[in-house]
Write an enzyme that holds these catalytic residues in place. Structure first.
Site, PDB file in Angstrom:
ATOM      1  CB  SER A   1      69.512  22.535  64.659  1.00  0.00           C
ATOM      2  OG  SER A   1      69.539  23.936  64.660  1.00  0.00           O
TER       3      SER A   1
ATOM      4  CB  THR B   1      44.891  55.148  52.177  1.00  0.00           C
ATOM      5  OG1 THR B   1      44.186  54.325  53.081  1.00  0.00           O
ATOM      6  CG2 THR B   1      44.169  56.460  52.035  1.00  0.00           C
TER       7      THR B   1
ATOM      8  CB  THR C   1      66.923  26.900  55.717  1.00  0.00           C
ATOM      9  OG1 THR C   1      66.091  26.150  56.589  1.00  0.00           O
ATOM     10  CG2 THR C   1      67.067  26.148  54.402  1.00  0.00           C
ATOM     11  NE  ARG C   2      66.735  32.538  52.338  1.00  0.00           N
ATOM     12  CZ  ARG C   2      66.061  33.638  52.077  1.00  0.00           C
ATOM     13  NH1 ARG C   2      66.568  34.818  52.411  1.00  0.00           N
ATOM     14  NH2 ARG C   2      64.884  33.582  51.488  1.00  0.00           N
TER      15      ARG C   2
ATOM     16  CB  CYS D   1      64.452  30.315  59.032  1.00  0.00           C
ATOM     17  SG  CYS D   1      65.047  29.402  57.633  1.00  0.00           S
TER      18      CYS D   1
ATOM     19  CB  ILE E   1      62.733  27.662  50.917  1.00  0.00           C
ATOM     20  CG1 ILE E   1      61.577  26.677  50.677  1.00  0.00           C
ATOM     21  CG2 ILE E   1      63.981  26.915  51.403  1.00  0.00           C
ATOM     22  CD1 ILE E   1      61.893  25.483  49.806  1.00  0.00           C
TER      23      ILE E   1
ATOM     24  N   GLY F   1      56.807  33.659  55.802  1.00  0.00           N
ATOM     25  CA  GLY F   1      58.133  33.977  56.332  1.00  0.00           C
ATOM     26  C   GLY F   1      58.707  35.254  55.771  1.00  0.00           C
TER      27      GLY F   1
ATOM     28  CE1 TYR G   1      67.762  11.878  59.213  1.00  0.00           C
ATOM     29  CE2 TYR G   1      68.416   9.982  60.545  1.00  0.00           C
ATOM     30  CZ  TYR G   1      67.430  10.783  59.997  1.00  0.00           C
ATOM     31  OH  TYR G   1      66.116  10.503  60.244  1.00  0.00           O
TER      32      TYR G   1
HETATM   33  P1  5GP Z   1      58.608  34.590  60.242  1.00  0.00           P
HETATM   34  O1  5GP Z   1      57.232  35.157  60.093  1.00  0.00           O
HETATM   35  O2  5GP Z   1      58.992  34.357  61.669  1.00  0.00           O
HETATM   36  O3  5GP Z   1      59.634  35.358  59.479  1.00  0.00           O
HETATM   37  O4  5GP Z   1      58.565  33.164  59.523  1.00  0.00           O
HETATM   38  C1  5GP Z   1      57.714  32.148  59.961  1.00  0.00           C
HETATM   39  C2  5GP Z   1      57.974  30.900  59.155  1.00  0.00           C
HETATM   40  O5  5GP Z   1      59.321  30.447  59.300  1.00  0.00           O
HETATM   41  C3  5GP Z   1      57.160  29.706  59.592  1.00  0.00           C
HETATM   42  O6  5GP Z   1      55.815  29.782  59.210  1.00  0.00           O
HETATM   43  C4  5GP Z   1      57.923  28.553  58.961  1.00  0.00           C
HETATM   44  O7  5GP Z   1      57.592  28.368  57.605  1.00  0.00           O
HETATM   45  C5  5GP Z   1      59.362  29.039  59.032  1.00  0.00           C
HETATM   46  N1  5GP Z   1      60.078  28.385  60.140  1.00  0.00           N
HETATM   47  C6  5GP Z   1      59.700  28.229  61.427  1.00  0.00           C
HETATM   48  N2  5GP Z   1      60.641  27.594  62.147  1.00  0.00           N
HETATM   49  C7  5GP Z   1      61.646  27.320  61.303  1.00  0.00           C
HETATM   50  C8  5GP Z   1      62.883  26.657  61.454  1.00  0.00           C
HETATM   51  O8  5GP Z   1      63.294  26.209  62.521  1.00  0.00           O
HETATM   52  N3  5GP Z   1      63.648  26.533  60.324  1.00  0.00           N
HETATM   53  C9  5GP Z   1      63.218  27.020  59.113  1.00  0.00           C
HETATM   54  N4  5GP Z   1      64.000  26.816  58.065  1.00  0.00           N
HETATM   55  N5  5GP Z   1      62.065  27.687  58.945  1.00  0.00           N
HETATM   56  C10 5GP Z   1      61.290  27.821  60.025  1.00  0.00           C
END
Ligand code: 5GP
Length: 354
Positions: free
Chosen positions: A286, A315, A186-187, A184, A178, A218, A283
């Site tokens: 992004s 290796t 989110t954080r 992303c 997460i 991720g 509500y």
């Molecule tokens: P990456 O390999 O690019 O670091 O991470 C990929 C993962 O980021 C995806 O498989 C999914 O779980 C997460 N992810 C993709 N799009 C978003 C987004 O718009 N917001 C968030 N919070 N996570 C995302």
């Protein structure tokens, strides 16, 4: 309110300690793994790396290229039944390397049913940003009941107790992560997250104790991070950004100052929501960004680079098979892992090469 004092780690906080080895060459390293899944009883063999179910990388073209190396692709949930049919008609074997993605809405379930009626793909990926809701757990249970022989990948969570709950609800593979994703936010938007290496270590212990499997999702920015994810106990590693910007990806190609770029966005970004739903609910914020990344040509070269890196990790620690990597790993906590002197130069070189 309470504070957990124990330090939680990310990929950048550790390095893998080299160990004496009798391996002659990295060509001797076997990266394939064979898994028997807890609920589906399905047995799968391949290299356990999965292209993320983001619409940019989770494409049928990606699946074609990755399947050549026995890697998996989570086809994004917006792929239509006719696109699936066309893909299946082209080569029926390829669907063994695909995951069909679904969400928790009724229309997701209906589309999944129509796809699985005609395409015998063995995996279902149930993808939500927040795997902590009761509604999600109920959905995992319902899918388990409806598809007893399909291997269910469910997430995302980052803590042991929720990872266990998903396995008990019927997930074969728990997806962990997460907030670490390359696009992303989110954080930034919520303040919620968990450093990815610690999340993997803690969830792997919980999931494996119940006979389940784990997919780290991720935060891998280089092949070394994928190696660290496996070393920490992941059975699978899912990649978005590392596979983005290739010929096999879906997205606009843009030329700027003579260089080619590709548009890449998070699945919770404003751009993705407008594209797939035509609106953003008032509500909802992004939680993803949009970026233009350098176009990188065929994904084949990137795959070879990743697999070469992984073989080399094995290796260095004397693991003849990827399976042994975790057992042979000692992580070192570090304050610096790279020499950044020429990093700006490398970026410009990367762009001029593509
Ligand atoms: P990456 O390999 O690019 O670091 O991470 C990929 C993962 O980021 C995806 O498989 C999914 O779980 C997460 N992810 C993709 N799009 C978003 C987004 O718009 N917001 C968030 N919070 N996570 C995302």
């Amino acid at each position: 309110m309470r504070i957990e004092q124990e330090i939680k780690l990310d990929f950048k906080d550790v390095l893998i300690r080299p160990k004496r080895s009798t391996l002659q060459t990295r060509a001797d390293v076997d990266l394939t793994r064979e898994y028997n899944f807890k609920h589906s009883k399905f047995s799968w063999k391949g290299i356990p790396i999965i292209a993320s179910n983001m619409d940019h990388v989770g494409t049928f073209a990606m699946a074609k290229s990755l399947a050549k190396h026995q890697l998996l692709t989570a086809i994004d949930k917006f792929a239509s039944l006719s696109e699936w049919k066309r893909f299946y008609a082209g080569d029926q074997q390829l669907c063994n390397y695909c995951l069909a993605t679904t969400g928790i809405k009724k229309e997701d379930d209906e589309l999944l049913e129509r796809i699985l009626d005609v395409i015998p793909t063995p995996f279902i990926c149930i993808d939500v940003a927040n795997g902590y809701t009761q509604r999600f757990v109920d959905c995992v249970m319902a899918l388990r009941k409806k598809y007893p022989n399909k291997t269910l990948v469910a997430g995302n969570v980052v803590t042991a107790e929720m990872a266990e709950e998903l396995v008990l609800a019927g997930a074969d593979i728990v997806k962990v992560g997460i907030g670490p994703g390359s696009v992303c936010t989110t954080r930034l938007k919520t303040g919620v997250g968990y450093p990815q290496l610690s999340a993997i270590i803690e969830c792997a212990d919980a999931v494996h104790g119940l006979g389940g499997h784990l997919c780290a999702d991720g935060g891998c920015a280089a092949p070394g991070d994928i190696a660290k994810a496996f070393a920490a106990g992941s059975d699978f590693v899912m990649l978005g950004g590392m596979l983005a910007g290739h010929e096999e990806c879906l997205g606009e190609k843009i030329q700027e100052n003579g260089q080619w770029f590709m548009r890449f966005y998070g699945m919770s970004s404003r751009e993705a929501m407008m594209k797939h739903y035509g609106r953003i609910n008032p509500y909802r914020a992004s939680e993803g960004r949009s970026v233009n990344i350098p176009y990188r040509g065929k994904v084949e070269y990137t795959i070879l680079d990743i697999l070469g890196g992984l073989r080399s990790t094995c290796t260095y620690v004397g693991a003849q098979r990827l399976k042994e990597l975790s057992k042979r790993t000692t992580f070192l906590r570090v304050t610096q892992q790279l020499n950044e002197v020429f990093s700006a130069f490398q970026v410009s070189e990367l762009i001029s090469e593509s």
